[in-house]
Scaffold this active site. Sequence first.
Site, PDB file in Angstrom:
ATOM      1  N   GLU A 316     -17.562   4.234  -3.196  1.00  0.00           N
ATOM      2  CA  GLU A 316     -17.860   4.259  -3.046  1.00  0.00           C
ATOM      3  C   GLU A 316     -17.445   2.363  -3.243  1.00  0.00           C
ATOM      4  O   GLU A 316     -18.006   1.585  -2.641  1.00  0.00           O
ATOM      5  CB  GLU A 316     -19.590   4.729  -2.428  1.00  0.00           C
ATOM      6  CG  GLU A 316     -19.442   5.551  -2.171  1.00  0.00           C
ATOM      7  CD  GLU A 316     -19.393   6.747  -3.181  1.00  0.00           C
ATOM      8  OE1 GLU A 316     -19.155   6.578  -4.413  1.00  0.00           O
ATOM      9  OE2 GLU A 316     -20.039   7.945  -2.667  1.00  0.00           O
ATOM     10  N   ASP A 358      11.374 -27.816  -3.552  1.00  0.00           N
ATOM     11  CA  ASP A 358      12.139 -28.813  -3.958  1.00  0.00           C
ATOM     12  C   ASP A 358      11.804 -30.040  -3.587  1.00  0.00           C
ATOM     13  O   ASP A 358      11.578 -31.024  -3.679  1.00  0.00           O
ATOM     14  CB  ASP A 358      13.856 -29.369  -3.451  1.00  0.00           C
ATOM     15  CG  ASP A 358      13.360 -28.719  -1.881  1.00  0.00           C
ATOM     16  OD1 ASP A 358      12.323 -28.635  -1.094  1.00  0.00           O
ATOM     17  OD2 ASP A 358      14.505 -29.067  -1.054  1.00  0.00           O
TER      18      ASP A 358
END
Length: 405
Positions: A316, A358
């Site tokens: 649970e 980049d």
Amino acid sequence: SWAKEVHECEKHFEVTKVSGLNSWDVEKRRQIHGYNELEKHEGPSFWNLILDQFNDTLVRILLAAAIISFVLAWCDGGEGGDELTPFVEPLVIFLILIVNALVGVWQENNAEKALEALKEIQSEQATVIRDNKRIPNLAAKELVPGDIVELKVGDKVPADMRVLELISSTLRVEQGSLTGESEAVNKTNKKVDEDADIQGKRSMVFAGTTVVNGICISMVTQTGMETELGKVHTQIHVAAQCEEDTPLKKKLNEFGELLTKIIGVICALVWIINVKYFFTWEYDHNGWPRNFKFSFEKCTYYFEIAVALAVAAIPEGLPAVITTCLALGTRKMAQKNALVRKLPSVETLGCTSVICSDKTGTLTTNQMAVAKLVAMGDTTDRIRSFKVDGTTYNPLDGKIHDWPI
């Protein structure tokens, strides 16, 4: 537009930079192109967000176990002791699920608001020339293709536009919101190659970018969702529709399915083994079974034992622990100004080993550091090299090795 001369653009849009469009043309073009604003994509409703949190195998098993436990506790009516004791387990499970759902909904709601922030990039007003008149503060959403707009330093560009005339000697526009490049781009009214990329379209200014230097007259070519900003908006919306499960979600779903099968088989076996206690019969002299007796009370009792086994086997706390860990990760990222739309995405980032980029200066510190110094030697055919430590602009950080006095 970027690959055509100024007079060709004016001819195509049937307008001149001196007089601008007339009111009749504006109305006609608005009926075709609509208002200059980004579409409002309806986000998921509050109830859909809640239901999405239960779209998980493990959570659904828990929910089923909680409902069955609650029904059985209700049927028992608290026999043999405190009336509330049988309800404790289902109520705890329900509480865990509710907390789990609330954290998820709160997180997604925050992210939806962040997507709305795209609209704030849009300009709200523009200086427009119409009917030979200069209108200084026209609402940007009223613009239509062909409108002549005056741009000056500090203005947000209200739509994608072709530069018609530079009033100052230079015009520079900061368009990092579209390209990610921190450097402002010099603009011109000369045509450029047709296959130029966004950075190369130097005769165009784009919606959502900012003029950092100069004054110009330009002509609206695209509005609303047709602009480059509109395309980004569409891509975000499309990406939001087709989301793949994260590695964590896949593992949890596989675990949930396996757990369901194992628990189902074990519960069925426990119940079948005890059939003899609630389903009895006698044999006649020919060996045939007769006088079948069925005890519903014992049947439900053994069914309760099977369910109790199932509930005991379900972890649970797992969804609650996972949600809490991810929420803490999200909070840490929020402190660094990173937005997380769905909680499991935090874990996906944790699985990432390589990021290809980049974007110098966008993802890096935009500082270059010397690694080696090379100098002439004592004769023309010799050179001296010195290794340099340190990566920041702080003079106290690092030193030059073997530096002669």
